[in-house]
Design a protein around this motif. Structure first.
Motif, PDB file in Angstrom:
ATOM      1  N   GLU A 150       0.717  -1.395   0.032  1.00 50.77           N
ATOM      2  CA  GLU A 150       0.039  -0.177  -0.061  1.00 50.77           C
ATOM      3  C   GLU A 150       0.831   1.396   0.141  1.00 50.77           C
ATOM      4  OE1 GLU A 150      -4.120  -0.272   1.301  1.00 50.77           O
ATOM      5  OE2 GLU A 150      -3.308  -1.266   3.065  1.00 50.77           O
ATOM      6  N   ARG A 151       2.199   1.207  -0.038  1.00 51.75           N
ATOM      7  CA  ARG A 151       2.834   2.661  -0.025  1.00 51.75           C
ATOM      8  C   ARG A 151       4.352   2.314  -0.958  1.00 51.75           C
ATOM      9  NH1 ARG A 151       3.513  -1.275   4.270  1.00 51.75           N
ATOM     10  NH2 ARG A 151       5.197  -0.710   5.850  1.00 51.75           N
ATOM     11  N   THR A 152       4.529   1.194  -1.630  1.00 55.39           N
ATOM     12  CA  THR A 152       5.806   1.067  -2.310  1.00 55.39           C
ATOM     13  C   THR A 152       5.420   1.213  -3.892  1.00 55.39           C
ATOM     14  OG1 THR A 152       6.115  -0.765  -0.833  1.00 55.39           O
ATOM     15  CG2 THR A 152       7.298  -0.695  -2.808  1.00 55.39           C
ATOM     16  N   GLY A 220       8.656   2.931   6.075  1.00 51.66           N
ATOM     17  CA  GLY A 220       8.064   3.485   7.152  1.00 51.66           C
ATOM     18  C   GLY A 220       6.448   3.159   7.111  1.00 51.66           C
ATOM     19  N   PRO A 221       5.780   3.429   8.097  1.00 45.99           N
ATOM     20  CA  PRO A 221       4.108   3.034   8.031  1.00 45.99           C
ATOM     21  C   PRO A 221       3.485   3.862   7.018  1.00 45.99           C
ATOM     22  CG  PRO A 221       4.587   4.661   9.554  1.00 45.99           C
ATOM     23  CD  PRO A 221       6.149   4.287   9.253  1.00 45.99           C
ATOM     24  N   ARG A 222       2.244   3.093   6.593  1.00 46.28           N
ATOM     25  CA  ARG A 222       1.157   3.804   5.840  1.00 46.28           C
ATOM     26  C   ARG A 222       0.697   5.162   6.591  1.00 46.28           C
ATOM     27  NH1 ARG A 222      -2.545  -1.207   5.591  1.00 46.28           N
ATOM     28  NH2 ARG A 222      -1.540  -1.416   7.551  1.00 46.28           N
ATOM     29  N   ILE A 223       0.265   6.058   5.806  1.00 49.29           N
ATOM     30  CA  ILE A 223      -0.442   7.271   6.505  1.00 49.29           C
ATOM     31  C   ILE A 223      -1.687   6.843   7.048  1.00 49.29           C
ATOM     32  CG2 ILE A 223      -1.594   9.315   5.649  1.00 49.29           C
ATOM     33  CD1 ILE A 223       0.064   9.346   3.191  1.00 49.29           C
ATOM     34  N   GLY A 224      -1.498   7.710   8.386  1.00 51.03           N
ATOM     35  CA  GLY A 224      -2.633   7.165   9.446  1.00 51.03           C
ATOM     36  C   GLY A 224      -2.444   5.858  10.280  1.00 51.03           C
ATOM     37  N   LYS A 225      -1.548   5.119   9.806  1.00 50.76           N
ATOM     38  CA  LYS A 225      -1.340   4.080  10.777  1.00 50.76           C
ATOM     39  C   LYS A 225      -1.127   4.122  12.038  1.00 50.76           C
ATOM     40  CE  LYS A 225      -0.473  -0.209  11.994  1.00 50.76           C
ATOM     41  NZ  LYS A 225      -1.818  -1.148  12.199  1.00 50.76           N
ATOM     42  N   THR A 429       4.176   9.110  -3.422  1.00 52.69           N
ATOM     43  CA  THR A 429       4.060  10.494  -2.644  1.00 52.69           C
ATOM     44  C   THR A 429       2.877  10.161  -1.939  1.00 52.69           C
ATOM     45  OG1 THR A 429       2.410  11.261  -4.739  1.00 52.69           O
ATOM     46  CG2 THR A 429       4.955  11.630  -4.730  1.00 52.69           C
ATOM     47  N   ALA A 430       2.587  11.221  -0.803  1.00 53.00           N
ATOM     48  CA  ALA A 430       1.447  10.976  -0.079  1.00 53.00           C
ATOM     49  C   ALA A 430      -0.068  11.038  -0.793  1.00 53.00           C
ATOM     50  CB  ALA A 430       1.655  12.264   1.033  1.00 53.00           C
ATOM     51  N   GLU A 431      -0.016  12.081  -1.673  1.00 55.96           N
ATOM     52  CA  GLU A 431      -1.177  12.071  -2.576  1.00 55.96           C
ATOM     53  C   GLU A 431      -1.419  10.854  -3.434  1.00 55.96           C
ATOM     54  OE1 GLU A 431      -2.954  14.674  -6.310  1.00 55.96           O
ATOM     55  OE2 GLU A 431      -0.866  15.236  -5.607  1.00 55.96           O
ATOM     56  N   GLU A 432      -0.359  10.049  -3.904  1.00 52.41           N
ATOM     57  CA  GLU A 432      -0.802   9.107  -4.437  1.00 52.41           C
ATOM     58  C   GLU A 432      -0.837   7.596  -3.533  1.00 52.41           C
ATOM     59  OE1 GLU A 432       2.582   9.231  -8.217  1.00 52.41           O
ATOM     60  OE2 GLU A 432       3.371   8.486  -6.243  1.00 52.41           O
ATOM     61  N   GLU A 433      -0.527   7.669  -2.451  1.00 53.27           N
ATOM     62  CA  GLU A 433      -1.087   6.858  -1.309  1.00 53.27           C
ATOM     63  C   GLU A 433      -2.622   7.126  -0.989  1.00 53.27           C
ATOM     64  OE1 GLU A 433       0.304   5.394   3.184  1.00 53.27           O
ATOM     65  OE2 GLU A 433       1.757   6.377   1.810  1.00 53.27           O
ATOM     66  N   MET A 434      -2.762   8.218  -0.711  1.00 47.51           N
ATOM     67  CA  MET A 434      -4.167   8.480  -0.496  1.00 47.51           C
ATOM     68  C   MET A 434      -5.389   8.108  -1.623  1.00 47.51           C
ATOM     69  SD  MET A 434      -4.307   9.968   2.441  1.00 47.51           S
ATOM     70  CE  MET A 434      -5.805  10.534   2.783  1.00 47.51           C
ATOM     71  N   LYS A 435      -4.948   8.469  -2.963  1.00 51.99           N
ATOM     72  CA  LYS A 435      -5.568   7.929  -4.155  1.00 51.99           C
ATOM     73  C   LYS A 435      -5.468   6.438  -4.059  1.00 51.99           C
ATOM     74  CE  LYS A 435      -4.801  11.940  -7.079  1.00 51.99           C
ATOM     75  NZ  LYS A 435      -4.422  12.288  -8.472  1.00 51.99           N
ATOM     76  N   GLY A 436      -4.398   5.747  -3.728  1.00 57.33           N
ATOM     77  CA  GLY A 436      -4.595   4.302  -3.969  1.00 57.33           C
ATOM     78  C   GLY A 436      -3.687   3.990  -5.049  1.00 57.33           C
ATOM     79  N   ASP A 438      -3.698   1.617  -6.943  1.00 53.71           N
ATOM     80  CA  ASP A 438      -4.300   1.045  -8.331  1.00 53.71           C
ATOM     81  C   ASP A 438      -4.471   2.147  -9.501  1.00 53.71           C
ATOM     82  OD1 ASP A 438      -4.437  -1.473  -6.957  1.00 53.71           O
ATOM     83  OD2 ASP A 438      -6.795  -1.330  -7.029  1.00 53.71           O
ATOM     84  N   ILE A 439      -5.099   3.370  -8.910  1.00 49.15           N
ATOM     85  CA  ILE A 439      -5.178   4.579  -9.731  1.00 49.15           C
ATOM     86  C   ILE A 439      -3.730   5.257 -10.032  1.00 49.15           C
ATOM     87  CG2 ILE A 439      -5.780   7.050  -9.974  1.00 49.15           C
ATOM     88  CD1 ILE A 439      -8.442   5.868  -8.257  1.00 49.15           C
ATOM     89  N   ALA A 440      -2.913   5.445  -8.929  1.00 52.09           N
ATOM     90  CA  ALA A 440      -1.448   6.141  -9.137  1.00 52.09           C
ATOM     91  C   ALA A 440      -0.615   5.560  -9.740  1.00 52.09           C
ATOM     92  CB  ALA A 440      -1.157   6.490  -7.593  1.00 52.09           C
ATOM     93  N   GLU A 441      -0.447   4.122  -9.683  1.00 49.14           N
ATOM     94  CA  GLU A 441       0.534   3.269 -10.184  1.00 49.14           C
ATOM     95  C   GLU A 441       0.298   2.425 -11.379  1.00 49.14           C
ATOM     96  OE1 GLU A 441       4.107   2.367  -8.336  1.00 49.14           O
ATOM     97  OE2 GLU A 441       3.626   4.323  -8.701  1.00 49.14           O
ATOM     98  N   HIS A 442      -1.194   2.169 -11.502  1.00 46.45           N
ATOM     99  CA  HIS A 442      -1.611   1.375 -12.680  1.00 46.45           C
ATOM    100  C   HIS A 442      -2.706   2.131 -13.413  1.00 46.45           C
ATOM    101  CE1 HIS A 442       0.984  -1.653 -10.945  1.00 46.45           C
ATOM    102  NE2 HIS A 442       0.329  -1.568  -9.677  1.00 46.45           N
ATOM    103  N   GLY A 443      -3.259   3.181 -13.206  1.00 46.68           N
ATOM    104  CA  GLY A 443      -4.347   3.943 -13.707  1.00 46.68           C
ATOM    105  C   GLY A 443      -5.750   3.378 -13.662  1.00 46.68           C
ATOM    106  N   MET A 444      -6.018   2.520 -12.917  1.00 50.45           N
ATOM    107  CA  MET A 444      -7.335   1.961 -13.123  1.00 50.45           C
ATOM    108  C   MET A 444      -7.241   1.427 -11.552  1.00 50.45           C
ATOM    109  SD  MET A 444      -6.401  -1.614 -14.823  1.00 50.45           S
ATOM    110  CE  MET A 444      -7.933  -2.173 -14.717  1.00 50.45           C
ATOM    111  N   GLU A 445      -8.709   1.147 -11.379  1.00 46.76           N
ATOM    112  CA  GLU A 445      -9.603   0.730 -10.126  1.00 46.76           C
ATOM    113  C   GLU A 445      -9.721  -0.699 -10.044  1.00 46.76           C
ATOM    114  OE1 GLU A 445     -12.597   2.991  -8.670  1.00 46.76           O
ATOM    115  OE2 GLU A 445     -11.963   4.885  -9.451  1.00 46.76           O
TER     116      GLU A 445
END
Length: 456
Positions: A150-152, A220-225, A429-436, A438-445
């Motif tokens: 979830e953050r790599t 490091g941990p995920r945002i909000g962990k 990035t923090a923004e990409e992690e919040m989006k998820g 799937d969208i940030a790295e692979h362009g789909m849900e």
């Protein structure tokens, strides 16, 4: 992992068996010997296919235990681990793991399927043995995926997978299993000490777990962990039924992982199947009751991890312990995994979304030690473990193997992630992690149109 079991559970290297084809004896005359050889090939291939299917189990477990917005990224990493990992193991890893030994530390001979024939028995076994080993390499790599979920960055993860399958896993694998292909000329130094790990509690599982630990610490941990004051917050997985299905798939595939490591179609596979399953049952029950006692309810995710803990714990000693001992090994693994997950999460404050370090690293180490404690003399040429009056003769090499494999895998894992970080980066990035991812790295849900996930 062997070609043939002796009365002691010791292993006769693959090429030794094949050499017998050139000079059959009265006991193994012609047709009878060829029938056994073909049976060995069939059994090993079937077991390898079962282990390959474990990749689907890992994908389900990791995706189910994490959030919906990164489920597709988990699946992509599992595809990558097997597809690219197998190619890297073919090009580099197999030779380092099973080549001619250099000082007990690494294999030196190259290996290529290009020069292998297609129809003679030697070539048929060579192809089968390589395939069986390749699925184990992929398993070691895919353990890392869940611990850093979830953050790599996917691009950085590609570098790590190549290093794990091409270098980290093969080198420590050579130390413990080098003789399986070329006999004494390929033996690693841990083998020389008497280290025992039949199917890979340490060689496969702990190695993958320690690399995952290195990655989780560096990322490091995920945002909000964790809250501002350091208190751990639960981030529930989005699909527990999917994770549970993955556990059952892994349990099923483990009957290729452990019994298949004989690479011989003989009666020993029955005992190994029994000890494997009973340990998993013990781990499941122990984790369920432990979580029930600690949290007031029998936790589903902890119970799932308990089953995996029992399977990992028995992998080292599955051929040399009794069914009764396997239940004890599984029970202890099931308790350990619950305590370890909580300790790593709340005390060490390391974010491991699926419990990979606890299941594979900690319980792999326990299973390796348990092999030195519970080995039955009748299954090991009369040499019993500590609880059978054997003293520390079997325990000492187990402890050495556990320690050196931790130092190697964790240290090399830190270097691997450092290399990936320097070249491509390892954290989104923090923004990409919040989006998820799937969208940030692979362009789909993964669940387009359902909107079943949040960014919390």
């Amino acid at each position: 992992m062997t070609t043939k079991l002796s009365l002691a559970g010791r292993k006769i290297p693959a090429l030794v068996t094949l050499l017998l084809l050139a000079a059959p004896t009265a006991a193994f005359a012609g047709e009878e010997f060829m029938t056994q050889t073909h049976a060995n090939i069939l059994w090993t291939l079937l077991a390898a296919i079962l282990v390959m299917f474990m990749q689907a189990g890992f994908a389900c477990v990791e995706a189910g235990f994490t959030r919906a917005k990164s489920a597709g990224n988990i699946l992509m990493k599992n595809f990558l681990d097997f597809a690219l990992g197998s190619i890297i193991f073919y090009l580099f890893g197999f030779g380092l793991m099973f080549g001619l030994d250099a000082g007990g530390f690494v294999g030196t001979s190259g290996f290529s399927l290009a020069g292998v024939g297609l129809t003679d028995p030697d070539s048929q076994w060579t192809l089968t043995f390589w395939f069986f080993q390749s699925v184990f390499a992929a398993t070691a790599a895919t353990i890392v995926s869940g611990g850093i979920a979830e953050r790599t960055k996917f691009s950085g993860y590609i570098i790590v997978t190549c290093i794990v399958t091409g270098l980290i896993y093969p080198i420590s694998g050579h130390w413990a299993w080098g003789s399986l292909w070329l006999g004494d000329s390929g033996a690693g130094w841990l083998e020389g000490l008497g280290f025992m790990d039949f199917a890979g509690s340490t060689v496969v599982h702990s190695v993958g777990g320690w690399v995952a630990l290195a990655g989780a610490m560096m990322l490091g941990p995920r945002i909000g962990k964790y809250t501002a004051d350091g208190k751990a917050k639960a981030i529930p997985g989005h699909n527990i039924p999917l994770a549970s299905l993955g556990v059952f798939i892994l349990w099923f595939g483990w009957f290729g992982f452990n019994p298949g490591s004989t690479t011989t179609a003989d009666g020993s596979i029955g005992l190994i199947a029994v000890t494997t399953s009973l340990s998993a049952c013990g781990g499941t029950a122990a984790a369920m009751f432990t979580s029930w006692f600690k949290y007031g309810k029998p936790d589903i995710s902890m119970t799932c991890n308990g089953a995996l803990a029992g399977l990992v714990g028995i992998t080292a000693g599955c051929a040399t312990v009794t069914p009764s001992a396997s239940i004890i090994i599984g029970i202890i693994a099931g308790i350990l995994v619950v305590l370890s997950i909580e300790f790593i999460d709340k005390i060490l404050k390391i974010d491991d979304p699926v419990g990979a370090v606890s299941v594979h690293g900690i319980c792999g180490a326990w299973g390796t030690l348990a092999c030195g404690l519970f080995t039955a003399p009748a299954l090991n040429d009369g040499a019993g473990g500590l609880f059978y009056g054997g003293g520390f003769s079997l325990v000492t090499p187990q402890l050495i193997g556990i320690a050196v494999c931790f130092v190697w895998a964790f240290g090399a894992g830190l270097i691997a992630f450092s290399i990936a970080k320097a070249i491509l980066g390892i954290r989104v990035t923090a923004e990409e992690e919040m989006k998820g991812l799937d969208i940030a790295e692979h362009g789909m849900e993964s669940y387009n149109g359902f909107q079943i996930f949040s960014n919390e």
